[in-house]
Every structure is written in structure tokens, then in C-alpha cells.
Enzyme design. Sequence first.
Site, PDB file in Angstrom:
ATOM      1  N   LYS A   1      42.425  50.105  13.291  1.00  0.00           N
ATOM      2  CA  LYS A   1      41.058  50.128  12.754  1.00  0.00           C
ATOM      3  C   LYS A   1      40.595  48.725  12.383  1.00  0.00           C
ATOM      4  O   LYS A   1      39.450  48.333  12.649  1.00  0.00           O
ATOM      5  CB  LYS A   1      40.996  51.049  11.526  1.00  0.00           C
ATOM      6  CG  LYS A   1      39.664  51.009  10.756  1.00  0.00           C
ATOM      7  CD  LYS A   1      38.486  51.483  11.575  1.00  0.00           C
ATOM      8  CE  LYS A   1      37.173  51.303  10.829  1.00  0.00           C
ATOM      9  NZ  LYS A   1      36.959  52.282   9.749  1.00  0.00           N
TER      10      LYS A   1
ATOM     11  N   LYS B   1      34.905  43.494   3.770  1.00  0.00           N
ATOM     12  CA  LYS B   1      36.241  43.894   3.292  1.00  0.00           C
ATOM     13  C   LYS B   1      37.230  43.958   4.446  1.00  0.00           C
ATOM     14  O   LYS B   1      38.354  43.445   4.358  1.00  0.00           O
ATOM     15  CB  LYS B   1      36.149  45.254   2.603  1.00  0.00           C
ATOM     16  CG  LYS B   1      37.480  45.882   2.216  1.00  0.00           C
ATOM     17  CD  LYS B   1      37.367  47.394   2.062  1.00  0.00           C
ATOM     18  CE  LYS B   1      37.105  48.065   3.387  1.00  0.00           C
ATOM     19  NZ  LYS B   1      37.054  49.547   3.298  1.00  0.00           N
TER      20      LYS B   1
END
Length: 287
Positions: A168, A236
Site C-alpha cells: 500500500k 502521512k
Amino acid sequence: MKIGFIGLGIMGESMCENIVKKHNDKVYCSDLNKVQVEKLAAVGAIGCENNVEVAKNADIIISMVPKSEHVKALYEELLPYIDKTKICIDMSTIDPSVSVSVSEMIKAKGAQFADAPVVKSKPAAIEGTLGVLVGCEEKLFPVIEPILKYMGCNVIRMGENGKGLVMKICHNALCAEIQNGVNETLVLAQKMGISPEDYHTAISYGGAQCFYLDAQWQNIANRNWATAFSLENEHKDLGICQRLSEEQKVSMPGMENAKRVYDKGMDAGIGKEDWRATYKIVNGELD
């Protein structure tokens, strides 16, 4: 099997709703925002007062929360109620090392654990067409795959615990690099008199055609920064990728450049806007 879903944010709300619609047993849910719990209860979920109530009632506990520290705190809270009858699936996008640590904690209680972060954004969450990248023991995958397919049309096991998250992070870093390239060349084209529509059409004729441009060019042209996936969340993820690349001694100058754009976005206070708002940074609007 009864399912519990913790975290009803932008993505989690629609993911949980799809489970409610497609699962033939009870679905419990919780969130800090009680309005979100009420919305899911209105479509058939059983709203819970807190996360512990979800864990006590559910056989499969699914979590979708923002950051590593939230995942760690959540499973520490639930740990007294975890036993060998439970399966835990964390679908948050967090640091892989934190997820592996949580998986070890859960497995020590005799339960099973998978990391299963998703790709694509809110429209796909609504439609149930997310991609799901799974890290878990091989024998667990066929057990949880039907549940994950309530939310996604493409589900793939990447390997052991943590590997779904590694993939991911690689995916999102690549998306940011593609996005940055689109932003730069679109800005240049516009300054030289080419419209966003013509830019998109011309790109579609060649090898640079990409999903990001196809999905976002009209929003950029219309200056629509409504959030489907926030700039701060992508920031992030790039931070995690930067740390992983440093640990593995992999040079990633494209990712580093994209992260600098996101750093500027955070400094400019647009972290809550959609990630396509990075166009404004590349265009020099926030200098």
C-alpha cells in the site's frame, strides 16, 4: 459469523455499509463520532457505545482508523477481549512495523490477524470496488477473502503480516509521483495556452495515459478540492515510505520530490483538502 467494524470515517462509513448490505449475519459498529454510528444503524448495523462492545460481540473485528498510534491504542484496548475465537483485520494505512507488532500481540492471545489496507478512494468505497492488499498467514486468507470482497472487487494476498501495508505504501508513493508529474506538465501546458480538456485528450492518445488524470482532470479544471482522500493522509503515507526507503537504503528521488510538495501543502494549512489540491502548490498559488 458476526462482524464488528470500528472506524466510520470517509472510507470506513461506506465500507461498513457494504458489509451490512451483503452479510447475512449481524454487523456491529462503533466510532468516536456518534452521528456516524447512528447513520450506520439506520441502514441495519447495530450501533455500539464503544469499541469494547464491538469486540465482545463480533467474531471478526475490522478496524479502519487514521494512524499507527490509533491502531496500536485500539488493539491494546481490545486485547483483554481477544481470544482464539476472534479474527482481527486492520484495514488502516499505517507503518508496517507497527502492524507486525500488533499482529504479534493479537496472535499471542490465540487470535488471527491480517493487515488489509485498501486502494482507490471514496467513490470506490461506496460502490464496493476497492482494491484490498492483504498481509496474513496463507491459511487465513481464504477465510477472510469473502468478507473483504464485500468491500472490494480486487483482493490479493501480498504475503505475511505487514506485506499488505508495504504494498500500500509503495502504491501510494507511486500515485504521488504520477500526480506530481501530471500537475507539473498540466501547469506548463496551461501557461502555454492548452486547456485541461485538450491536455487530457492528448495524453490519452499516448503512453502517459493514467487513472489519476482520467479521474481528476475535471476536478482540477473546476478547482474542486472537496475531500475524497485528504492531502494530510497522503503526506502521512509518504512519510512512511521515506522511512522505509532510508531503512532499505533505496534512493527514491521522485518520491522525495513529491513529499516536498506535500510538506508545502501541510505548511500552507491545506491538509484537510483533497490530495489533488497539490496542484495549487505546483502552480505557485500558495507561495
